[in-house]
Design an enzyme around this catalytic site. Structure first.
Site, PDB file in Angstrom:
ATOM      1  N   GLY A 123       0.980  -1.504   0.329  1.00 40.11           N
ATOM      2  CA  GLY A 123      -0.097   0.204   0.370  1.00 40.11           C
ATOM      3  C   GLY A 123       0.734   1.315   0.032  1.00 40.11           C
ATOM      4  N   ASP A 133       1.004 -11.350   6.872  1.00 37.25           N
ATOM      5  CA  ASP A 133       1.787 -10.418   5.220  1.00 37.25           C
ATOM      6  C   ASP A 133       2.646  -9.672   5.850  1.00 37.25           C
ATOM      7  OD1 ASP A 133      -0.619  -9.402   7.625  1.00 37.25           O
ATOM      8  OD2 ASP A 133       0.098  -7.325   7.044  1.00 37.25           O
ATOM      9  N   ASN A 134       3.374 -10.480   6.795  1.00 35.88           N
ATOM     10  CA  ASN A 134       4.432  -9.534   7.384  1.00 35.88           C
ATOM     11  C   ASN A 134       5.412 -10.851   7.978  1.00 35.88           C
ATOM     12  OD1 ASN A 134       3.817  -6.734   7.317  1.00 35.88           O
ATOM     13  ND2 ASN A 134       3.029  -6.604   9.856  1.00 35.88           N
TER      14      ASN A 134
HETATM   15  P1  AMP Z   1       1.735  -2.599   8.206  1.00 35.95           P
HETATM   16  O1  AMP Z   1       0.417  -2.965   9.769  1.00 35.95           O
HETATM   17  O2  AMP Z   1       2.363  -2.000   8.302  1.00 35.95           O
HETATM   18  O3  AMP Z   1       2.359  -4.618   7.538  1.00 35.95           O
HETATM   19  O4  AMP Z   1       0.303  -2.899   6.583  1.00 35.95           O
HETATM   20  C1  AMP Z   1      -0.566  -3.623   6.481  1.00 35.95           C
HETATM   21  C2  AMP Z   1      -1.174  -2.472   5.318  1.00 35.95           C
HETATM   22  O5  AMP Z   1      -1.165  -1.342   5.128  1.00 35.95           O
HETATM   23  C3  AMP Z   1      -0.371  -3.122   3.919  1.00 35.95           C
HETATM   24  O6  AMP Z   1      -0.960  -3.423   2.908  1.00 35.95           O
HETATM   25  C4  AMP Z   1       0.546  -2.001   4.085  1.00 35.95           C
HETATM   26  O7  AMP Z   1       1.110  -1.680   3.035  1.00 35.95           O
HETATM   27  C5  AMP Z   1      -1.205  -0.913   3.931  1.00 35.95           C
HETATM   28  N1  AMP Z   1      -0.359   0.293   4.992  1.00 35.95           N
HETATM   29  C6  AMP Z   1       0.249   0.705   5.872  1.00 35.95           C
HETATM   30  N2  AMP Z   1       0.038   2.058   5.473  1.00 35.95           N
HETATM   31  C7  AMP Z   1      -0.284   2.250   4.812  1.00 35.95           C
HETATM   32  C8  AMP Z   1      -0.339   3.890   4.593  1.00 35.95           C
HETATM   33  N3  AMP Z   1       0.080   5.051   5.119  1.00 35.95           N
HETATM   34  N4  AMP Z   1      -0.802   4.357   3.047  1.00 35.95           N
HETATM   35  C9  AMP Z   1      -1.485   2.820   2.192  1.00 35.95           C
HETATM   36  N5  AMP Z   1      -1.188   1.504   2.299  1.00 35.95           N
HETATM   37  C10 AMP Z   1      -0.901   1.276   3.977  1.00 35.95           C
HETATM   38 MG    MG Z   2       3.328  -5.138   6.399  1.00 31.42          MG
END
Ligand code: AMP
Ligand code: MG
Length: 521
Positions: free
Chosen positions: A102, A269-270
């Site tokens: 994202g 996903d992480n």
């Molecule tokens: P995370 O919890 O950081 O692993 O993110 C989970 C999902 O949310 C992933 O698909 C990220 O790419 C998306 N994501 C997190 N922050 C953002 C952001 N500021 N803009 C777009 N997508 C985001």
């Molecule tokens: Mg992530």
């Protein structure tokens, strides 16, 4: 600046035919071409020379305009075509459907000295996978990622690397505590480097849509390029692949437990397919040894991703990967056998890792009990994990119990917490420890040297990252630089950095950014 470009991922796997950059569901594609958003006034804050060298760049390159433009997303490096990847995932135990990059954009793959790397900008603008978010990242979380990824590498923990940290010159709106108080923060971009950014969730996405054609394409691609030593065919190939992912994931978790790292968001996903630490969000370092601790306020209620639960969650995540790969194997038994072996193997590796931390070269059966009683004791009162293990290496074979105990006393946050029973327990433990190290053949100094290669003296304590963030926000990067230099040699004494070998100061105990972090980044 010269990079040796390679485009395996985008040439061998199917592209999203829709090239509009709007949030949407993307089917039957391994990636979507997308151009980073031009930052309004990019500037380089810090780069890791070691990572630059690994991908074939010099110090001179780091200081070039080319470097600034390429790794801020300002210009596209010749011969490359940036892309974002879709993936799915289980978040906090629940199926979340399509997620994807994202706010991450892969610039290209590069090859240097026969190794290939994918370079990925984090915070370079929206992609088809941005859902409702903006695609950007703030300085605060980017500093945390840049410092920690490199600190982990130097600690010997498998991890994605961080090449560079840049300011975008743009403002980004964030509600840090999710309590209706959004504020503008400085936008930043990190360039992450890894063999690939393929995740467990990459396989889950295709499997969940019963897109077995692309599931197979992605798995074959992953094995061909990233697990080339697997020479088997058919089902055996996929089983060997899954077996290896299980093993490298397990190894990574043992390292986390060794250094006191809490990832904070172990969603599928992480989880990298390479068994490397990825996605530095609301992570934290154990200060007082507490298996129930997580820095992530979003996980406050169930503490699913607490320190002590990480090995179990990794296994849970591996079950999800097994489910995703199942259509290629069509036989649950061998997958289950691999998963069942995880727990036994984990116990074994954990035990050996703890033996190393305690300075035991010889393996004795009673070590299990000695280690259990130690971890129980460490939780009785607030005890600093890093200081405890580092100072333990100063205990000698001839030390009387009280001398040995005094050697680690600095690790207690409040000596007044040590009531008579706890003191007695500690004395009993040190009596046993003394007997045990007297069974070892290494001399005291040899044992100490050995222990100091696994018990770091310096880790990125949560408050340290926060202090450098506070300064950086005001444009002062000296502390960031200092921490970066110190964390390059976490096992060395480094007397000039002695002040960082200290317990967390009291002001940082319950402070946002130090002990409490949200996913807002
Ligand atoms: P995370 O919890 O950081 O692993 O993110 C989970 C999902 O949310 C992933 O698909 C990220 O790419 C998306 N994501 C997190 N922050 C953002 C952001 N500021 N803009 C777009 N997508 C985001
Ligand atoms: Mg992530």
């Amino acid at each position: 600046m010269k990079l040796q470009i390679q485009n395996n991922f985008t040439t061998e796997l199917p592209a999203d035919r829709n090239q509009t950059n709007v949030p949407r569901q993307v089917h039957q594609s391994a990636f979507s071409f997308v151009v980073p958003k031009k930052p309004s006034n990019p500037s380089l804050i810090h780069a890791s020379t070691n990572v630059a060298n690994a991908i074939g760049l010099s110090q001179e390159d780091i200081l070039s305009t080319d470097f600034l433009n390429t790794f801020s997303g300002s210009t596209i490096y010749p011969g490359t075509k940036p892309y974002a990847m879709p993936y799915a995932g289980h978040q906090f135990g629940n199926w979340a459907g399509q997620l994807g990059d994202g706010r991450a954009i892969n610039l290209t793959e590069v090859v240097h000295e026969n190794k290939s790397y994918t370079l990925q900008l984090k915070g370079a603008g929206p992609t088809p996978y941005s859902r409702t978010a903006d695609g950007f990242a703030v300085l605060r979380s980017s500093i945390r990622e840049h410092l920690c990824a490199e600190a982990m590498h130097y600690l010997g923990v498998p991890t994605t690397r961080s090449l560079s940290l840049m300011l975008s010159g743009d403002q980004v709106l964030r509600d840090v505590l999710y309590n209706g108080n959004p504020a503008y923060e400085k936008g930043a971009i990190v360039c992450r480097v890894a063999p690939s950014f393929i995740r467990f969730g990459s396989f889950e996405l295709f499997a969940s849509r019963e897109d077995h054609v692309n599931l197979k394409l992605l798995t074959d691609f992953t094995i061909k390029h990233h697990f080339p030593h697997i020479q088997k065919e058919g089902v055996e190939k996929y089983l060997a692949f899954f077996h290896e992912v299980t093993q490298t994931t397990l190894d990574m978790i043992v390292h986390w437990q060794r250094v006191g790292f809490v990832h904070g968001v172990m969603n599928t996903d992480n989880m990298s397919i390479h068994g490397i630490t990825i996605d530095y969000g609301p992570y934290g370092w154990l200060e007082d040894y507490n298996t129930g601790w997580t820095p992530n306020t979003t996980d406050n209620q169930h503490k699913r991703y607490r320190f002590g639960n990480q090995p179990e969650i990794a296994l849970w995540n591996l079950y999800q990967l097994a489910n995703a790969l199942y259509p290629l194997i069509n036989d649950a038994k061998p997958l289950e056998a691999i998963l069942e072996a995880y727990s036994t193997n984990y116990e074994k590796e954990y035990l050996n890792m703890m033996r190393d931390k305690l300075g035991f070269q010889i393996k004795k059966e009673q070590d299990v009990v000695l280690i259990q009683s130690l971890t129980q004791l460490l939780e009785k009162v607030e005890t600093d994990m890093t200081i405890f293990f580092r100072n333990l290496s100063n205990v000698t074979k001839d030390d009387a119990v009280i001398i040995a105990f005094n050697t680690i006393k600095d690790a207690f946050y409040n000596e007044k917490d040590l009531d008579e029973t706890i003191l007695k327990d500690w004395h009993v433990w040190f009596e046993k420890y003394s007997i045990r190290i007297n069974e070892e053949t290494l001399s005291d100094s040899e044992r100490k040297n050995q222990m100091n290669t696994v018990n770091p003296k310096y880790v990125l304590r949560n408050y340290m990252a926060q202090l450098s963030i506070d300064d950086a926000d005001k444009g002062d990067y000296s502390l960031l630089n200092e921490l970066f230099e110190m964390l390059k040699n976490p096992y060395d004494e480094q007397p000039n950095f002695q002040k960082w070998f200290a317990k967390r100061p009291d002001w940082a105990r319950d402070k946002v950014g130090c002990s409490m972090l949200s996913c807002s980044s």
